[in-house]
Design a protein around this motif. Sequence first.
Motif, PDB file in Angstrom:
ATOM      1  N   ALA A  11     -86.916  39.975  56.772  1.00  0.00           N
ATOM      2  CA  ALA A  11     -85.843  39.460  57.625  1.00  0.00           C
ATOM      3  C   ALA A  11     -85.090  38.335  56.918  1.00  0.00           C
ATOM      4  O   ALA A  11     -83.848  38.260  56.975  1.00  0.00           O
ATOM      5  N   TYR A  12     -85.829  37.481  56.244  1.00  0.00           N
ATOM      6  CA  TYR A  12     -85.217  36.387  55.497  1.00  0.00           C
ATOM      7  C   TYR A  12     -84.340  36.935  54.376  1.00  0.00           C
ATOM      8  O   TYR A  12     -83.187  36.526  54.205  1.00  0.00           O
ATOM      9  N   GLY A  13     -84.885  37.904  53.622  1.00  0.00           N
ATOM     10  CA  GLY A  13     -84.116  38.468  52.528  1.00  0.00           C
ATOM     11  C   GLY A  13     -82.869  39.190  53.008  1.00  0.00           C
ATOM     12  O   GLY A  13     -81.797  39.094  52.387  1.00  0.00           O
ATOM     13  N   GLN A  14     -82.958  39.914  54.119  1.00  0.00           N
ATOM     14  CA  GLN A  14     -81.783  40.621  54.633  1.00  0.00           C
ATOM     15  C   GLN A  14     -80.706  39.630  55.075  1.00  0.00           C
ATOM     16  O   GLN A  14     -79.505  39.860  54.860  1.00  0.00           O
ATOM     17  N   SER A  15     -81.115  38.519  55.669  1.00  0.00           N
ATOM     18  CA  SER A  15     -80.143  37.485  56.053  1.00  0.00           C
ATOM     19  C   SER A  15     -79.415  36.952  54.821  1.00  0.00           C
ATOM     20  O   SER A  15     -78.189  36.781  54.825  1.00  0.00           O
ATOM     21  N   LEU A  16     -80.165  36.694  53.744  1.00  0.00           N
ATOM     22  CA  LEU A  16     -79.546  36.201  52.515  1.00  0.00           C
ATOM     23  C   LEU A  16     -78.591  37.236  51.930  1.00  0.00           C
ATOM     24  O   LEU A  16     -77.516  36.893  51.421  1.00  0.00           O
ATOM     25  N   ALA A  17     -78.978  38.520  52.017  1.00  0.00           N
ATOM     26  CA  ALA A  17     -78.121  39.579  51.478  1.00  0.00           C
ATOM     27  C   ALA A  17     -76.796  39.631  52.222  1.00  0.00           C
ATOM     28  O   ALA A  17     -75.717  39.734  51.618  1.00  0.00           O
ATOM     29  N   TYR A  18     -76.873  39.547  53.535  1.00  0.00           N
ATOM     30  CA  TYR A  18     -75.634  39.589  54.318  1.00  0.00           C
ATOM     31  C   TYR A  18     -74.781  38.345  54.073  1.00  0.00           C
ATOM     32  O   TYR A  18     -73.545  38.410  54.054  1.00  0.00           O
ATOM     33  N   LEU A  19     -75.426  37.204  53.884  1.00  0.00           N
ATOM     34  CA  LEU A  19     -74.668  35.991  53.588  1.00  0.00           C
ATOM     35  C   LEU A  19     -73.922  36.135  52.266  1.00  0.00           C
ATOM     36  O   LEU A  19     -72.761  35.740  52.142  1.00  0.00           O
ATOM     37  N   ARG A  20     -74.597  36.692  51.264  1.00  0.00           N
ATOM     38  CA  ARG A  20     -73.933  36.866  49.974  1.00  0.00           C
ATOM     39  C   ARG A  20     -72.751  37.834  50.103  1.00  0.00           C
ATOM     40  O   ARG A  20     -71.747  37.686  49.398  1.00  0.00           O
ATOM     41  N   ALA A  21     -72.867  38.807  51.026  1.00  0.00           N
ATOM     42  CA  ALA A  21     -71.776  39.764  51.233  1.00  0.00           C
ATOM     43  C   ALA A  21     -70.698  39.203  52.146  1.00  0.00           C
ATOM     44  O   ALA A  21     -69.697  39.880  52.409  1.00  0.00           O
ATOM     45  N   GLY A  22     -70.875  37.970  52.638  1.00  0.00           N
ATOM     46  CA  GLY A  22     -69.864  37.355  53.503  1.00  0.00           C
ATOM     47  C   GLY A  22     -69.951  37.808  54.946  1.00  0.00           C
ATOM     48  O   GLY A  22     -68.997  37.643  55.710  1.00  0.00           O
ATOM     49  N   LEU A  23     -71.077  38.366  55.354  1.00  0.00           N
ATOM     50  CA  LEU A  23     -71.253  38.861  56.723  1.00  0.00           C
ATOM     51  C   LEU A  23     -72.195  37.921  57.469  1.00  0.00           C
ATOM     52  O   LEU A  23     -73.371  38.199  57.673  1.00  0.00           O
ATOM     53  N   SER A  24     -71.661  36.794  57.861  1.00  0.00           N
ATOM     54  CA  SER A  24     -72.509  35.766  58.461  1.00  0.00           C
ATOM     55  C   SER A  24     -73.075  36.201  59.809  1.00  0.00           C
ATOM     56  O   SER A  24     -74.213  35.847  60.159  1.00  0.00           O
ATOM     57  N   ASN A  25     -72.303  36.944  60.583  1.00  0.00           N
ATOM     58  CA  ASN A  25     -72.811  37.388  61.881  1.00  0.00           C
ATOM     59  C   ASN A  25     -73.974  38.363  61.705  1.00  0.00           C
ATOM     60  O   ASN A  25     -74.962  38.309  62.434  1.00  0.00           O
ATOM     61  N   ASN A  26     -73.845  39.257  60.736  1.00  0.00           N
ATOM     62  CA  ASN A  26     -74.952  40.163  60.452  1.00  0.00           C
ATOM     63  C   ASN A  26     -76.177  39.379  59.974  1.00  0.00           C
ATOM     64  O   ASN A  26     -77.318  39.730  60.282  1.00  0.00           O
ATOM     65  N   ALA A  27     -75.920  38.329  59.220  1.00  0.00           N
ATOM     66  CA  ALA A  27     -77.025  37.498  58.745  1.00  0.00           C
ATOM     67  C   ALA A  27     -77.756  36.846  59.908  1.00  0.00           C
ATOM     68  O   ALA A  27     -78.994  36.757  59.914  1.00  0.00           O
ATOM     69  N   ALA A  28     -77.002  36.389  60.908  1.00  0.00           N
ATOM     70  CA  ALA A  28     -77.627  35.765  62.070  1.00  0.00           C
ATOM     71  C   ALA A  28     -78.487  36.767  62.831  1.00  0.00           C
ATOM     72  O   ALA A  28     -79.585  36.442  63.300  1.00  0.00           O
ATOM     73  N   VAL A  29     -77.986  37.990  62.941  1.00  0.00           N
ATOM     74  CA  VAL A  29     -78.755  39.025  63.628  1.00  0.00           C
ATOM     75  C   VAL A  29     -80.019  39.355  62.837  1.00  0.00           C
ATOM     76  O   VAL A  29     -81.112  39.502  63.402  1.00  0.00           O
ATOM     77  N   ALA A  30     -79.889  39.471  61.526  1.00  0.00           N
ATOM     78  CA  ALA A  30     -81.039  39.813  60.694  1.00  0.00           C
ATOM     79  C   ALA A  30     -82.130  38.757  60.805  1.00  0.00           C
ATOM     80  O   ALA A  30     -83.330  39.074  60.782  1.00  0.00           O
ATOM     81  N   ALA A  31     -81.748  37.521  60.944  1.00  0.00           N
ATOM     82  CA  ALA A  31     -82.732  36.446  61.015  1.00  0.00           C
ATOM     83  C   ALA A  31     -83.589  36.527  62.267  1.00  0.00           C
ATOM     84  O   ALA A  31     -84.671  35.933  62.323  1.00  0.00           O
ATOM     85  N   THR A  32     -83.124  37.242  63.278  1.00  0.00           N
ATOM     86  CA  THR A  32     -83.885  37.345  64.529  1.00  0.00           C
ATOM     87  C   THR A  32     -84.923  38.451  64.491  1.00  0.00           C
ATOM     88  O   THR A  32     -85.703  38.598  65.432  1.00  0.00           O
TER      89      THR A  32
END
Length: 760
Positions: free
Chosen positions: A640-661
């Motif tokens: 979950a942590y890694g997926q959040s970082l991946a989405y952040l690097r792709a500029g998808l902050s909302n997806n990152a927030a969802v992944a963190a949950t």
Amino acid sequence: MSVRSSSVAIVVAVAVAGLVTALKDRPALRDMLGFHWVSEPAPQFMLMGRVTGPEDSPKPHVDVQAIADRLQAATLVAPLPQDGEEAENQVTVAQAGQQQPNVQPASPAQPKVDESALRYFASRGDTARLQAEIARLRALYPNWVPPADPLAIPQGGDKQLEQMWQLYSEGRYAELRKAIADRQASEAQWQPPPDLLDRLDVAEARARLVNASDLKQYATVIQIGANTPSLLTCSDIDVLWRVAEAFAKTDRAPRAQDAYVYILKNCTNPQERLATIQKASALLSYATMQDLLGLERADGNGGREFDSIRNDLARRFVAAGNDDPNLAVAPTYLSIVQRLAETEGLASDSLLLGWYQLRRENYADAEKWFRAAREKEDTALASQGLALALIAGKKPQEAEDVIYKWRGASKDATATYLAATANLMALQPPANLSEEVLSRVATEVIARKYVPTAQQFGWFARTLNQPQTAARWFETALRWKPDDEPSAYGLAITRQQLRDRAGVAEIQRLWAGRSERIAQLGETTSRTTTMPPLPAAGQTLAPEAAPPTVVRAPTEPPERESPPARVEALRQPVMQTVTVRRGARQLRGCTTTVNAELLDPETALSRGWCLMDINRPMEAAKAFEAALAAPNRKTREDAAYGQSLAYLRAGLSNNAAVAATKAPQTQQRAAELQVAILADRALAAFDAKRYREALIYLDQRAQLRQEPIDLLVLRGYAYLNMKMYGDAERIFTAAAATGSKDANRGLADLKASTHPDTVD
């Protein structure tokens, strides 16, 4: 019995036997003998059995003796004199083969013919019954010649009887009954004509049937019709219609269909046949109507007899499809309605097509027709349909705007508006809503006490990092609906975020045994922080008093006239703000494309980190998703942590927030992700020229971690674009003191905006 009488009897018996055989196919013979199926020579609809027609009419009761008497009377009538011969020298038909001298036939006395009914029917213009009466009298009196003008029949015969016929013609049946009874009392030997009594009985039955039909006493209608079959003929089509309606209204559609089929098979009046289809279409199902339309006839002009109502039938059939989503209306009817919508310009036709497509989940077509209807006539129904199509099409913001005007028009319109608000607040990423929209949505939610939207307001506030406001919304939703578990969970994690341990414990006590995720929340408070779950986008939700604090979305300020801020140089991957701690990873093998779903969770996790190292974040996100299926809790946390970082690097902050949950995170990781997400959202809001929103994200981030110089410069440019020049100067000056070239460039841009004449 004499030989002559015996001969006559034999001839009569033979004639009767042949006559009985021929009756079925010889309507003219029946008329001549006065034998009728009913009071007129037409087949009748049988209520107690199936529909009958000319080819399968009910078998009559044959009074053989009566027919024999009439035949015998006919054979004894002497023929007219011919060639000067005397009538008395003629022999009867029975004696034609064997003359007996000195035997003279007796000339039977002819009774007086009552022609009052003829005059009555002629005066009423009832040609069918006039002809039936003539046929009856001819059968009774073979030598009787009907008058050329029945209206010329003198009225001086039986004045009282003529008055009785007059009462009958005026529908004064009770007075007629009294007149008959009075005359029988005064004249013991007088008997009313059987035809008058029969017709009176039928007329009274018809009046009772019509009255019962008007009062919707359908069982009585059917009973009267069964007891008076002579009413059920083509000569009184209205009675047939009423009986058919009674069958349909008492859930006996097959018998109603039988009645309509009888009409279409036996009755020939074009207007009545047309009206029959119209009446049937309002009562019978689509499939049954197709059977009835199969009995349509050619109109003689190259068309069909029901062409004049084809458009209305098509509209009715499409409307039936709106009520039943499983009904497949023939494309022919849909094409007719579509042509009408395009050529006649009626909003109702577009609405029919819109609802038909909506019920079949053809949302794009439904939206098209509802928009067409609103362009012609903006009504509550058209707006409601369009809003539903937009909600289904993931466009709740437009849906809310479309239906807001009509939200109070009906219960359905209100429900549609509230559904639009719930879906609007549940959008991911959150919609950029104006103060006006947020205010009116909150007002309606308060007025209706609508729980789903109140709950979504709570999640919406959490995405804006307004935990106090979110808690109030969740509390409000729980006051309206104490058993709403999602609101209780939202309140629990919000109180946990606010470090309200007593509040969290109270929620856990109230929900003990009812919610596993609320119960488990306390188990991780000492070492982990659970990120708030976000509702699924496009979720259709339902309403209820309002919280004291309403979430307000930032409004977009007017664009400044100065040159746009240059922030590209400030862009550094937000990943740099995150401390990444992970174990060894395999770098070999991740340069080739592999379906991560086929890997075991541990291998997928290692591949995800490998893909992050070679800057392929979207592929890494898929690998981390596969790793989330691991039974090991630590692996799930890392995924979950890694997926959040991946989405952040792709500029998808909302997806990152969802992944963190998707798995609990340690406090350190949760804080790192929160800081990175807020920074990314601030940059995205700035790029979208939502400068006030960018400042909100920056303020939220600053509460968690000290603001770096690059984001400080970004804040200065946000102030500059909002024409808050004093704040912009303060920020740029402070940043420039650290030697930031970007801050010095910001001061130059500020000077160009405030003193353009002094710029070289």
